[in-house]
Design an enzyme around this catalytic site. Sequence first.
Site, PDB file in Angstrom:
ATOM      1  CE  LYS A 152      -5.172  45.930  43.853  1.00 26.20           C
ATOM      2  NZ  LYS A 152      -4.772  46.923  44.607  1.00 26.20           N
ATOM      3  CD  GLU A 153       2.550  38.636  41.993  1.00 16.19           C
ATOM      4  OE1 GLU A 153       2.008  37.944  40.895  1.00 16.19           O
ATOM      5  OE2 GLU A 153       3.085  38.086  42.865  1.00 16.19           O
ATOM      6  CB  CYS A 261       0.096  36.848  48.866  1.00 16.78           C
ATOM      7  SG  CYS A 261       1.792  37.761  48.309  1.00 16.78           S
TER       8      CYS A 261
END
Length: 438
Positions: A152-153, A261
């Site tokens: 996850k960013e 995403c």
Amino acid sequence: MKVAVVGTGYVGLVAGACFADSGNDVICVDNDAAKVRALTTGRIPIYEPGLMEMVTRTLHTGRLAVTTDLRKALRRSEIVFLAVGTPPKADGSADLAGVFAVAESIARAMDGHKIIVMKSTVPVGTADIIRARMKKLTKHPFDVVSNPEFLKEGAALDDFLKPERVIVGAASAKAAETIAELYAPFVRTGASILVMDNRSAEMSKYAANGMLAARISFMNEVANICERVGANVHHVRRAVGLDSRIGPRFLFPGAGYGGSCFPKDVQALAAIARAHGYVARLAESIEAVNDRQKRVLADKIRTHYGNALKGRTFALWGLAFKPQTDDMREAPSIVTVNELLKAGARIRAYDPVARATARKVFGTKISYSSSAYNVLKGSDALVLLTEWNEFRNPDFDRIAALLKRPVIFDGRNQYVPDEMRARGFTYYSIGRRPVHAV
Ligand code: NAD
């Protein structure tokens, strides 16, 4: 091990740095010369907590190198990760031009056996296509492994270093074993390395993102229904999430999901199904619901002001698609800002890290400030779009004093409606009744 990573974006740079930090010799490749120049001097073109330190450290020890020269990188590596972008095309399908271009360049430059690892999110069957395309261009043996990424960013390093599972899709047991060995330092706490065929690995990524996006879209629909029937989505969310079959995560309603995403992968899942003669009704709806949700906050604002937004100014808190990142790809803030601008309003925006990204998106169409409170001065209302920690407990008296009127449109349900009314605010949120200052 000797590893090359092609594409030094949010995924490639994190993967490269983490593999280097765990003792491998890593060379990162990007065709963006400016990016490579910046990286070699320790400047990171993206915001990701902890990444700058790790890249600087690994560059310094010589474990990490960065180059634009794919051939050079290939010559000194046995494993080559592909982490280039796979953006959506107009019909929602994934654009694989970058992936194919890199795979073919690799095939032309190969000097011995290589394991090509697909880290980019790619449609089911891509590994097979790559295998066939490369075979035409090289006599050297190679394996194509599918290793989708789930980081996850904003928490990318932690996710990469402590994955919940690692997916390795391969046709060769030996290649799968080598990749599993590369990941061994990250799964010491018991996370599973799941070895499967390429197609199942490719599909796993779309299924995971589709499922997560579905939870959000479903809760956004529940929230919209709550508003209409007089229920409070906060209570409903907790009631639902405490069911152990459902669980509490990814049930937070809001102004829609964004990022590079979910929107892209859900569209691609629907496109993959269409390409195989199947209409994936649910996947199609997940995105449709989210598109509508991104407009919900602007709708509330228009309704509150009786459609008269011309000449009004709105203070925006949060531009990034989520906290802890400067990424604005598909961010709900883009839709909200464009809707408000179209209606004749002015926008003053504040985001702790996404200001430079926002300038690329909006240019001078909106104004920017480095202070959350400066944007409030003389604005008609505050619009909250990203749940940065620093917005959790703001100085409400100061907000009320700076705004023309104490009005907040909260796209992330950060505050408690009754408390906001008691503080003298008119307060709109998602899936809960608005409260009006008395
Ligand atoms: P990104 O746009 O941040 O980075 C892609 C990088 O590839 C860029 O630096 C670009 O310059 C480089 N590049 C493009 N073409 C190239 C070429 N021909 N040769 C060398 N370099 C090239 O993308 P990202 O967010 O890191 O995503 C990469 C892939 O990983 C995508 O398929 C994405 O769906 C997937 N993914 C992303 C995330 C995420 O959170 N960002 C998470 C999981 C999976």
